[in-house]
Scaffold this active site. Structure first.
Site, PDB file in Angstrom:
ATOM      1  CG  LEU A 255     -34.053  -6.205  -9.055  1.00 24.42           C
ATOM      2  CD1 LEU A 255     -34.406  -5.878 -10.421  1.00 24.42           C
ATOM      3  CD2 LEU A 255     -32.643  -5.619  -8.970  1.00 24.42           C
ATOM      4  CG  ASP A 256     -36.310  -2.098  -1.494  1.00 22.06           C
ATOM      5  OD1 ASP A 256     -36.627  -2.694  -0.834  1.00 22.06           O
ATOM      6  OD2 ASP A 256     -36.388  -0.877  -1.580  1.00 22.06           O
ATOM      7  CB  ALA A 257     -39.596  -0.720  -3.145  1.00 23.43           C
ATOM      8  CB  VAL A 258     -39.348  -3.137  -8.991  1.00 28.38           C
ATOM      9  CG1 VAL A 258     -38.217  -3.745  -8.457  1.00 28.38           C
ATOM     10  CG2 VAL A 258     -40.502  -4.082  -8.858  1.00 28.38           C
ATOM     11  CD  GLU A 293     -40.312  -4.861  -1.324  1.00 30.52           C
ATOM     12  OE1 GLU A 293     -40.837  -4.895  -0.039  1.00 30.52           O
ATOM     13  OE2 GLU A 293     -39.213  -4.102  -1.470  1.00 30.52           O
ATOM     14  CG  ASP A 318     -45.282  -8.382   0.970  1.00 27.37           C
ATOM     15  OD1 ASP A 318     -44.326  -8.875   1.432  1.00 27.37           O
ATOM     16  OD2 ASP A 318     -45.142  -7.135   0.971  1.00 27.37           O
ATOM     17  CG  ASP A 319     -51.577 -10.834  -1.704  1.00 28.30           C
ATOM     18  OD1 ASP A 319     -50.881  -9.754  -1.309  1.00 28.30           O
ATOM     19  OD2 ASP A 319     -52.552 -10.812  -2.425  1.00 28.30           O
ATOM     20  CG  HIS A 321     -45.730 -12.112   5.511  1.00 26.18           C
ATOM     21  ND1 HIS A 321     -46.502 -10.901   6.070  1.00 26.18           N
ATOM     22  CD2 HIS A 321     -44.958 -12.515   6.573  1.00 26.18           C
ATOM     23  CE1 HIS A 321     -46.107 -10.701   7.325  1.00 26.18           C
ATOM     24  NE2 HIS A 321     -45.257 -11.768   7.705  1.00 26.18           N
TER      25      HIS A 321
END
Length: 600
Positions: A255-258, A293, A318-319, A321
């Site tokens: 799920l993109d940018a929830v 996400e 993302d942390d 990454h």
């Protein structure tokens, strides 16, 4: 053959069904308009005896121009053309023995259908699935396939959520892809974008209050999740998600940018979706997963709804990454400003987030919340690259384009032996050097120019030479992003591919390397690398039970070509990249590289 057409248009005074017969393009064919009848809840319906799979149609609201169905399953003529009925039951599934897969702890592999192969289709991607099986992939994570404008694009500007992009092969091709993946033991995850629609081909507002001015997102108006008419908008989202599970046998949704799903309702739409997904999973008797996400750095995202959470199975982290990327590359601009030290990486490997109530210089304030003790590390996806972190760089350059092979090997070792759920971005397994650039195919000249200039302006503001930014509308930009599969034959790339396979096999075989207990992880840091001025350590060792994952980061040292790493125990080198020699309780590596050591 008959079909009952239905569309939600609560404020309309009339809705016509426009049937299109014998069409070979979006603007031809015989069109016949028939009035629909108002039904309960703002819906309009009309039964047509001669309609069924393959019938083309449009809707006209209050005498306006005919436009596609907001729930269109098939857009063979593009996002502006007629919709086409699709009967999912026509596919004869061969996966009756497939029992599904929980995505937590499984190796994910993110791919973009349009550049995974030169053909850029789902059927062509099937021909490469055996490569993924040989690699040890367990979940194939497709970037969005919802219909979007033009031939090529990333898919995050999709406008028909229920349709499969026709140049990829349309809905039948997605069914074939999933069936073929299951036959090889691969689960399939599908990227879904519910937080916004693209600017071209979005006709939803002609039908009802799909969007609202009450909230705003980086893309403008927010999806209406908590205002008047929100119940049907939420159903539009949940029905879409459940359809991928039910009719296409997909195993997971990303799920993109929830964080952009702004919802002040008593029950957040994510919690609603999680509960409905769990109910469907019980009915289908196989696991179904939701992977979010989220930019919030809050474990409430992956906390069960029964405990007051939003119920996501897992989330991108993302942390992880940023900690790894900044350490390897030395980049400190933008959101990398707070990352890059060995101490940050050690903290993230033990706590999942760096910004867990700490100050974020990029955001200008404290950010995130600590992960509660006992939370499984497998709830968080770890990666050294993904479509965002590569494609949203000015030139779309991959980490491997600027790192040595030894540094790439070290990066792979850290991700694939981490306490998280690992993910690779297509081509990363062999250190692919082809870029993954941002590309579009908008047909409206004004929109195309706006995207082109917006991209150049954005990167110029961050210090990049605007002339270096590829033109997203140039077909060559897409072509340059197609995976170069012939790289695999080159010795260094072949070696990295073998290294990746070995790491994946070890993770599967050795429980310590797949363990999800963050509290049991320790990261030992070596002395600062004197060849750099950013405080990066020469080496680090990740402790994973009886295993030691040793990664040497330094590039050179004047007085000695070898780096000595203390193991504090005798050990046997099981796998290594680069010249390695074990001497008692010390490991010597010549140059950047990695080794997996089993200690006594």
């Amino acid at each position: 053959m008959s079909h009952t057409f239905a569309v939600w248009a609560p404020d309309a005074t009339s809705v016509d069904l426009v049937l299109v017969r014998d069409a070979t393009g979006p603007d031809d064919g015989t069109r016949t308009a028939r009035a629909m009848a108002r039904a309960d809840g703002g819906w309009w319906q009309l039964a047509v005896s001669a309609a069924g799979h393959g019938s083309d149609y449009l809707f006209a609201v209050d005498g306006g121009d005919p436009v596609p169905d907001p729930r269109s399953a098939w857009q063979p003529f593009g996002v502006h053309g007629p919709s086409r009925l699709f009967d999912p039951s026509r596919h004869r599934w061969s996966d009756e023995h497939w029992r599904g897969r929980d995505v937590r702890g499984a190796l994910h592999y993110e791919l973009h259908v349009g550049t995974f192969t030169p053909e850029g289709t789902l059927d062509a991607a099937v021909e490469r699935l055996d490569h993924l099986v040989g690699l040890g992939v367990e979940v194939v994570a497709l970037m969005p396939v919802a219909a979007f404008p033009g031939r090529w694009g990333w898919g995050y500007d999709g406008v028909h959520l229920f349709a499969v992009h026709d140049p990829y092969g349309g809905p039948a091709a997605l069914q074939r892809f999933v069936d073929a993946a299951h036959a090889r033991g691969l689960a399939v995850s599908l990227d879904c974008v519910y937080n916004h629609l693209g600017p071209s081909g979005n006709y939803t507002s002609l039908f009802g209050p799909y969007f609202t001015d009450r909230h705003h997102t980086p893309w403008g108006q927010a999806v209406n999740l908590d205002g008047e008419g929100a119940a049907e908008v939420r159903r539009w989202i949940c029905d879409n998600a459940l359809r991928w599970f039910r009719d296409f046998h997909v195993d997971a949704l990303r799920l993109d940018a929830v964080h952009a799903l702004v919802d002040d309702s008593e029950r957040h739409v994510l919690a609603q979706l999680a509960q409905e997904t769990a109910a469907l999973a019980d009915g289908l008797r196989r696991p179904l997963s939701l992977v979010a996400e989220s930019d919030l750095n809050d474990a409430v995202m992956v906390t069960p709804t029964t405990e007051g959470g939003l119920g996501m199975t897992a989330q991108w982290d993302d942390d992880v990454h940023h900690a790894l990327h900044a350490l390897l590359t030395g980049e400190r601009q933008g959101y990398y400003a707070d990352f890059g030290s060995g101490e940050v990486l050690r903290t993230v490997w033990r706590e999942a987030f760096w910004h867990a109530g700490r100050h974020s210089s990029f955001r200008g304030g404290d950010w995130g919340r600590p992960v509660p003790p006992g939370t499984s590390g497998h709830r968080f996806l770890a990666y050294a690259a993904n479509h965002d972190q590569v494609g949203n760089r000015a030139t779309g350059d991959r980490p491997a384009a600027g790192l040595s092979a030894g540094e790439v090997a070290g990066s792979l070792a850290l991700v694939l032996t981490s306490p998280f759920t690992p993910m690779l971005f297509m081509g990363e397994e062999w250190g692919c050097r082809t870029p993954f650039q941002f590309f579009t195919d908008h047909q409206e000249p004004a929109l195309a120019e706006s995207v082109r200039e917006g991209r150049r302006r954005e990167f110029a503001e961050h210090g990049w030479d605007a002339d270096q930014v590829p033109d997203p509308q140039d077909a060559a930009t897409r072509d340059a992003s197609v995976l170069a599969w012939d790289e695999v034959a080159e010795p260094t790339h072949a070696g990295l591919l073998g290294w990746t396979r070995d790491l994946v096999a070890l993770r599967r075989r050795e429980p310590d390397l797949a363990d999800d207990d963050l509290a049991e992880v320790d990261v030992e840091l070596g002395p600062p690398d004197e060849t750099r001025d950013d405080g990066r350590p020469e080496w680090l060792v990740v402790h994973r039970g009886e295993w030691r994952v040793v990664v040497v980061l330094r590039t050179s040292r004047a007085d000695d070509d070898a780096t000595e790493v203390p193991l504090h125990a005798t050990g046997r080198v099981e796998r290594h990249w680069g010249p390695v020699r074990a001497e008692g309780r010390t490991l010597r590596l010549e140059g950047p590289g990695a080794a997996l050591v089993r200690t006594a």
